[in-house]
Design an enzyme around this catalytic site. Structure first.
Site: not given
Length: 312
Positions: A46, A50, A78, A177
């Site tokens: 992740r 990001h 975040n 996910h």
């Protein structure tokens, strides 16, 4: 968009001459962290996403805020949910001791996401390197670039299209996910306050709603705690195509998950990924490499940070 030439100047084995053990050091740091806490794999994948979606893969997500300049790291998307910074820092410290000023934080993060993908899912790919580290990190840019958990498939597809990534790549990468957790606050509206007609989201399996309600009490106005729930409950630490099976069962945790099954733009892709795990894994590897080339700094652009959390 990054020039194609910047992306094409990335190459596999970039540090073979200048720091041959760089990738091994990162892999060992990742494996050590995952043996203690398998959830860090999701955190590092992740973090890479990001990073790459905000100013390209330039390690801007790793920079700490400075007085008067809140950094990406402190944006609500975040903070407090990003995990794995200490793995990057540990790998960086070991690499600096061996090859000072050579290996970028951006590449270390790309290696770590790749190693996490392999460890959690047995999906291996070679990742080109040669990224340089950016010198700017702005909290406000996060919301402008990252898709929110509350949006629909068309909107998520647009946010990927702005980066030059296809709808199929978006659906494929959403399969990340299959591991990791979400804070209740990212989906509790689906349990308690969906809309004027329905308190709970009718697209969610009611049995699943009952389970989720035991883990996420109704949000209190006083802030309170914000527990976490596995994004995919069947194999929560295994990166696999079970995520798509769960979408088919109306058990996508976030609005941005379930929408992939409910939208005509993406539902066929979901079913294909559910049916063919091997094909999905291959596409996932390819899309991770593509994401790693977004808007990269190369050559003499940017810098090689000595410490990943501060500019030189």
């Amino acid at each position: 968009m990054a020039s194609a030439s910047a992306a094409s100047s990335l190459k596999v084995g970039f540090y073979k001459g200048s720091c041959p053990s760089a990738e091994t050091i990162v892999r060992k740091a990742v494996n050590k962290a995952l043996s203690q806490n398998p959830g860090i794999a999701a955190g590092l994948i992740r973090m890479y996403f990001h990073d790459c979606f905000v100013r390209g893969c330039d390690a801007s997500v790793l920079l700490k805020s400075t007085p008067g300049n809140p950094a990406e790291m402190d944006h609500p998307a975040n903070n407090p949910s990003l995990r794995g910074f200490e793995v990057i820092d540990e790998a960086k410290a070991q690499i600096e001791a061996l090859c000072p000023g050579t290996v970028s934080c951006a590449d270390i993060l790309a290696f770590a996401a790749r190693d996490s993908t392999y460890k959690a899912g047995g999906i291996y790919y070679a990742i080109p390197a040669g990224r340089r580290d950016g010198r700017v990190s702005v909290s406000d840019e996060v919301g402008q670039n990252l898709p929110s958990p509350f949006i629909n498939a068309e909107q998520i597809a647009q946010s990927f299209a702005r980066k030059g990534m296809s709808v199929d790549e978006m659906v494929t990468l959403s399969g990340a996910h299959s591991i990791g957790v979400s804070h209740c606050s990212s989906f509790s509206n689906r349990l308690y306050s969906f809309n004027a007609t329905h308190a709970q989201d009718p697209s969610l399996d009611p049995n699943y709603v009952a389970i989720l309600k035991t883990k996420c009490p109704p949000p209190t106005t006083g802030g309170g705690t914000d527990p976490t729930v596995a994004l995919e409950t069947e194999t929560p630490n295994r990166l696999d195509n079970k995520y798509y099976t769960e979408l088919r069962r109306r058990r996508g945790l976030l609005t941005s998950d379930q929408t992939l099954m409910d939208s005509s733009l993406t539902s066929t892709m979901v079913l294909n990924n559910k049916r063919n795990g091997a094909a999905w894994a291959k596409k996932f590897a390819k899309a991770m490499v593509h994401m790693g080339s977004l808007d990269v700094l190369t050559g003499t652009q940017g810098e090689i940070r000595r410490i990943c959390s501060v500019v030189n």
